[in-house]
Design an enzyme around this catalytic site. Sequence first.
Site, PDB file in Angstrom:
ATOM      1  N   GLU A 138      -3.141 -33.206  -5.556  1.00 56.68           N
ATOM      2  CA  GLU A 138      -3.389 -32.530  -7.048  1.00 56.68           C
ATOM      3  C   GLU A 138      -3.163 -33.629  -7.963  1.00 56.68           C
ATOM      4  OE1 GLU A 138      -3.825 -29.471  -7.979  1.00 56.68           O
ATOM      5  OE2 GLU A 138      -3.858 -28.638  -5.746  1.00 56.68           O
TER       6      GLU A 138
ATOM      7  N   SER B 195      34.157  24.845   2.946  1.00 57.64           N
ATOM      8  CA  SER B 195      35.675  24.735   3.601  1.00 57.64           C
ATOM      9  C   SER B 195      36.057  23.155   3.723  1.00 57.64           C
ATOM     10  CB  SER B 195      35.377  25.167   4.969  1.00 57.64           C
ATOM     11  OG  SER B 195      35.400  26.737   4.988  1.00 57.64           O
TER      12      SER B 195
END
Length: 873
Positions: A235, A515
Amino acid sequence: MSDKKQVLNSKDLNDVTDIITSDENTSKVNSDGKSVDVELLNTPVKRTRKPMHQIVGSFLSGIWRVIRIFILIGIVIGSLFAAAYVLQQDELVRKQFEGKRWALPARVFARPLELYVGKSLVPNDLHQELQLLNYTFVTHLVGTGQFKRNKNTFYIQTRGFQFAEDQEISRRIRIDIRNNKISRLINTESNEQITLMRLEPVLIGNFYPRHNEDRVLVKLDDVTPLLTRGLIAVEDKKYYEHFGINIKSIVRAILANVKAGKKVQGASTLTQQLVKNFFLSNEKSYKRKASEAVMAILLELHYSKNEILEAYLNEIYLGQNGKRSIHGFGLASQFYFNKPMSELTIEQVALLIGLANGPSAFNPRSRPKAAMERRNLVLDVMAQEGVLDAKLVARLKTKPLGVTKKSPPSVSPFPAYLELVRRQLQRDYQEEDLRSEGLLIFTSMDPVIQIKAEKVLKKRVRKLERAKRIRKGKLNAAMVISNVQGAEIIAVVGGRDARFAGYNRAINASRQIGSLIKPAVYLAALESKKFSLGTPIDGGPVTVRLSKTKIWKPKNYSGRDLGMVTFQKALLYSMNTPTVRIGITIGLDRVIDELHKLGIHREVAPNPSLLLGAIQMTPMEVQQIYQTIAAGGTYTPLTAIRSVMDSYGKALRRYPLQVKQIASEKNIYLLTYVMNKITKEGTAKYLAKVLPAWKNAAGKTGTTNRNIDSWFAGFTGQHVVSVWVGRDDNKPTGLTGGSGALKVWADFIRAIQTKPFKPKRPTGLRFYKVNKKSGLLHNPACGTAVILPFAVGSEPTKVHRCSDFYYEANTLDGLRPSWEAKKPVNTKKVDQTSRMNLEGNPGARIWNDKKQIKRQPAQQHDSSSWIDKLMKR
């Protein structure tokens, strides 16, 4: 001549033209008396014009002088503006680059897997954990993040991890597992036994910044030199020589582009690329390019090359995962290869370098051919620049790309648990901090148990749908799992589709619990010291006065009169009317207070139907109740978070245990003794059939009116689990707690490693043989004996008499029993219903006066609201 001169001297010079003079030596004088040539004066004055070109030249010369002045002024003003612009850009560069450079997502981790000799560990569970950590299965260990397996022997090269309190170093270990326990744990490099170590935790999710950028920061010193050398070679070859922009590259690019007639070559340096990504947009304009050049020069003036290069490695855009942007090489390594950068091969590093030029154009998953060409080009350039050997490059170019077939999910694979973590964090942190400060959040989640819970729940729910002929996809469920010790939540399943980040039923679904509330009622009764496990309770019809004009007559689930039963049997078989008698006798306030002690923080209305579960709770709230019971009556708030670190590894907050004893150990033992019996003889006896005998458990079923909701909550010696099964549209399922949720619970406990329920009996308890109907001491001459524990001082003192009469289910003769024996006919009978209303029912005490009753006869309550929602089981 002199006379003439005198005359000339006396006249105005303007009249000199009227004097007649001769042709010889005519002259005149001026006012100073000096002689003037008269002929010259008499000559007419002629005005000459300049040539046109001279006039134009003079004009243009003047204009140019004005223009030069304006140009000079413009230069001065432009310089001032340019200076101001540069100063502004300089301030922007320094402010952003020196401050918090990135909004970092928070990382959420599961618990680290602890390893030590004697730990219960299934070989396949360890294998799965290593796969979740993205360890590579190999035949020979050559680097970190690898493992090999020979049946029940594992060789692992760990990665190490930085925890808040210490650092777990990378090492090569061997683990031998025998009978699902670690029998050997050694460091193969030093051949020393390891006492205790941890694998790194599994990453289970992230809280992303609002702009959806994601990155894993890396330091230049920790990155392989191959990456930086290769990146510079490809690059920006002159990176360490230029001052932010490369003039030669710019000229070369311009010539190449002009020659080609289009853009074929770029000239941006790494610094310019960083500026574009970090400060600017992707707009293609000369203005943006000029700003890029200026800021690149400023960046180079203030910061070193290495600082800029490190920022580039973390900022560069390298891909897209749904809405999430992949920034930096650290995250790209995980995104494409499922491994950290330190474990990448040379050709994989080359592929990432190639992606910097265009992650979309060279996407290795969608465009593998283009990605291969780009990677090989990068390898060739690295060979040309002397970074790699040419022969090595030739071999590397033949290798595959090596990326994973599928990208990691852009959302957490465990959304239900992550939502729980977020809710707990919001008590201590702002939302923006969770999204941008890079927090490291360590939780108690067990990923292996989480996955097992998800699979078990989905499979069983589908079976229940088929069994009850419910349309596919209509039945849903939720599950919460925690550790008995510490109250740490280790798994949360929010629905049958566990990967769907939508409605989380485990946290948000508030349903009636039926319950499941009864253990709280019975614990409150034991704490009141008015009852023991042997106390006889009337299981027949019961009437509860609600007000002057309303009464409530709850029924048992079967609709039958169940006769005289003991306190223990009433809970064992989840009987309704005995529970109502117990609850009203001790008072609703005491029951509500007990619920709050057990960990319920919502407001509870003092309605008698509360005693049968006419109250809405989420699975998480139910989990808190049963967590407290399972921990021996010790209340500890459920938590999912262990600690929080900042992005630098500093511990920000720990979440210590909050412990409070809310009930007597004796009474908790008595309660859990019965709850254990429920799983063997009572409403959950299905567990005794399907679980191994050693997986002893305790729990309670729950079913709501019309079988809309099915519940089971229970615990072993190690895990507490709550399960809900039902429909989101609140339609009946046909499932009771025992036929629905209980089966999900059983499948899960059967699938995991857990410890059996073995409660330690506290001092001050003794077991007695008592008559199963009267609760009195057993008489060998008659009746059936049951063995029950009693707190010292609460045990029965009388022996059951064979002549005593205790009725069982009988609705025809109208007989009502006394507390103990049948009384003579002429003795006034006071049954338990009357006692209950007189002792614990405020409504009955107010309206019990006979005259008041005569004036306003009581009518049976027939409300269509909360009474119709009354729990049946």
